[in-house]
Enzyme design. Structure first.
Site, PDB file in Angstrom:
ATOM      1  N   CYS A   1       6.967  -4.652   7.311  1.00  0.00           N
ATOM      2  CA  CYS A   1       6.143  -5.399   8.038  1.00  0.00           C
ATOM      3  C   CYS A   1       5.025  -5.826   6.666  1.00  0.00           C
ATOM      4  O   CYS A   1       4.541  -5.841   5.615  1.00  0.00           O
ATOM      5  CB  CYS A   1       5.876  -5.807   9.025  1.00  0.00           C
ATOM      6  N   MET A   2       3.523  -6.424   6.822  1.00  0.00           N
ATOM      7  CA  MET A   2       2.843  -6.502   6.060  1.00  0.00           C
ATOM      8  C   MET A   2       2.473  -6.044   5.395  1.00  0.00           C
ATOM      9  O   MET A   2       1.452  -5.498   4.129  1.00  0.00           O
ATOM     10  CB  MET A   2       1.420  -7.880   7.157  1.00  0.00           C
TER      11      MET A   2
END
Length: 506
Positions: free
Chosen positions: A28-29
């Site tokens: 993810c981020m």
């Protein structure tokens, strides 16, 4: 100085049991997400010692390695490259310490480097900082939460999160374009460009069900393209000619929830077929039945049920904010940091996506984003109070810009959680900010986000609401300031243990 991504990837793989122990890779981020065949083969403590690793969230086969924005993309690519050349079965495992990136010149030696290799057949004696006397104040809290986190229900939430996490970059990009297009439309600028921007921004959301179906089948062990094919039924315009339960279906009815259920059902049908259809007919019958049976059940059951559920989610969210907005904001803002710490916040993506499909924005994300504001305020208070802790103040200075932009893991794992109390006071700041935004929702001013992913100051370009982007930005900004202030004050006053007062003998 940033560590070499290939070296970091090699060190991570060595400490999770080697490349052969990794079943899947995603990110993810800020987090590298690995699914391990044998979780016991991983060394969580050694993994935390790898330079560049901010934290590790390990619960069952799902391991999340927090690396930070930007870095996680490079390390994930290096991990995927390394997995293409897996160690053959039966090969001698690599010593995990051999993959550890070299420390920078002048750095103190790592105590773990002095641990002798285990003798075959003998119990390994690895020195660990255990016990209440040696553990930092936040370690016990984190360990208790981690153990409670290893439940079947939360495992399901993680797997659902794994379906949606890869979609976040597209959701962010399309959301920003949608916000920019809205500004141009309101200002009357570039009328020839706005239709093109609208098409680019809306195309992904119109077909998001297909991507959800593809990822669902991939996550649950089916053929991804078959999952996407079944989920495509949900958004196909021709479903308008189908009648189920006495009502005519509408394209997109059920949204991502219907796509998720349809693709999951497809994986079950496919696995059933693989074990029963003769090999000579498998290539023909299995794909056909995998698309046909779940497709019919989707049209004559799942779309209707998922559509009803999606409508209920939107109705419940609106009712919650209109009637108990301040209380709802306080609870959501106060509890979101623990969810981020455990990686469970991604399980909320289906709710956000459903609200965006229905209303054009999700009213939950701005409330949850207040947790990051409380974290920033708490970290600033730690910076002020601990003037003589040079290492901690350096960590805060380096992590604060990311925290202001909504990336909270560096501050969580590097500052508040190890200290213990500041983590709780940061939650108090998030609760106050959420209550502020929720209070204005009760007054009729809703604040929403047109995409999922950013928070903090990075969320401003994605804000929308029932009274326009200006009002939404004002309320959201007020919530951030409230979270900063309460997080700072609560941490400054209550975030540190009081020293016992020494009185002179009479």
């Amino acid at each position: 100085m940033r560590n070499d991504p290939a070296s970091t990837a090699a060190a991570v793989l060595a400490r999770v049991g080697g490349p052969a122990n990794v079943l899947s890779v995603a990110h993810c981020m800020t987090r590298l997400r690995l699914t391990l065949a044998d979780p016991a083969a991983g060394d969580e403590e050694a993994l935390r010692a790898v330079p560049g690793v901010l934290a590790v969230v390990a619960a069952g086969p799902g391991w999340q390695i927090v690396l930070g924005p930007g870095v996680v993309d490079e390390v994930t690519a290096a991990v995927e490259d390394a997995l293409r050349d897996r160690v053959p079965p039966g090969a001698a495992p690599q010593d995990p310490r051999d993959a550890l990136p070299a420390p920078p010149p002048g750095a103190p030696p790592n105590p773990r480097d002095e641990v002798p290799a285990a003798v075959p057949g003998a119990a390994a004696e690895v020195p660990r900082d255990e016990g209440p006397a040696d553990a930092p104040p936040g370690a016990a809290l984190k360990e208790v939460i981690r153990r409670r986190n290893a439940t079947p229900f939360k495992t399901v939430l993680r797997r659902v999160a794994n379906v949606f996490v890869p979609l976040i970059p597209a959701l962010i990009g399309c959301g920003i374009l949608a916000g920019l297009n809205g500004l141009l439309l309101n200002a009357g600028w570039l009328p020839g460009l706005t239709p093109a921007l609208a098409a680019i921004a809306s195309a992904f959301m119109a077909l998001i069900a297909v991507f959800v179906g593809y990822n669902t089948a991939k996550e649950f062990g089916g053929t991804p393209v078959l999952g996407g094919a079944v989920a495509a039924v949900v958004v196909y315009p021709g479903v308008a000619k189908v009648t189920a339960f006495g009502t005519q279906l509408a394209p997109g009815q059920g949204g991502v929830l219907g796509a998720l259920a349809a693709a999951f059902l497809a994986t079950r049908v496919e696995k059933w077929c693989r074990g029963r259809v003769p090999g000579a007919l498998d290539v023909l019958l299995t794909p056909t039945l995998t698309v046909l049976v779940p497709g019919l059940l989707t049209l004559y059951g799942l779309m209707y049920a998922a559509g009803t559920m999606a409508t209920a989610i939107g109705t419940a969210a609106n009712w919650l904010l209109e009637t108990t907005g301040a209380v709802a904001g306080l609870v959501l803002g106060g509890l979101f940091l623990p969810l981020v710490m455990l990686g469970l916040h991604q399980a909320l993506i289906p709710l956000h996506a459903t609200l965006i499909e229905q209303q054009g924005y999700t009213v939950l994300l701005p409330l949850l984003a207040m947790a990051g504001a409380g974290q920033v305020g708490a970290s600033l208070a730690v910076y002020v109070r601990l003037r003589h802790d040079v290492a901690l103040r350096t960590t805060i200075r380096s992590a604060l810009p990311a925290g202001l932009l909504g990336v909270g893991e560096p501050l969580i794992y590097g500052v508040s959680l190890p200290l213990g109390r500041p983590f709780l006071t940061a939650c108090a700041g998030g609760a106050a900010g959420g209550a502020f935004v929720g209070f204005f929702a009760m007054l009729g001013t809703k604040v929403g986000a047109t995409a999922i992913g950013p928070s903090g100051w990075a969320l401003f370009p994605l804000l929308a609401g029932n009274r326009g982007p200006g009002a939404a930005a004002a309320v959201y900004g007020g919530g951030l300031l409230t979270g900063y202030a309460v997080g700072f004050a609560a941490t400054y006053l209550f975030g540190f243990a009081r020293r016992p007062r020494v009185t002179a003998a009479a």
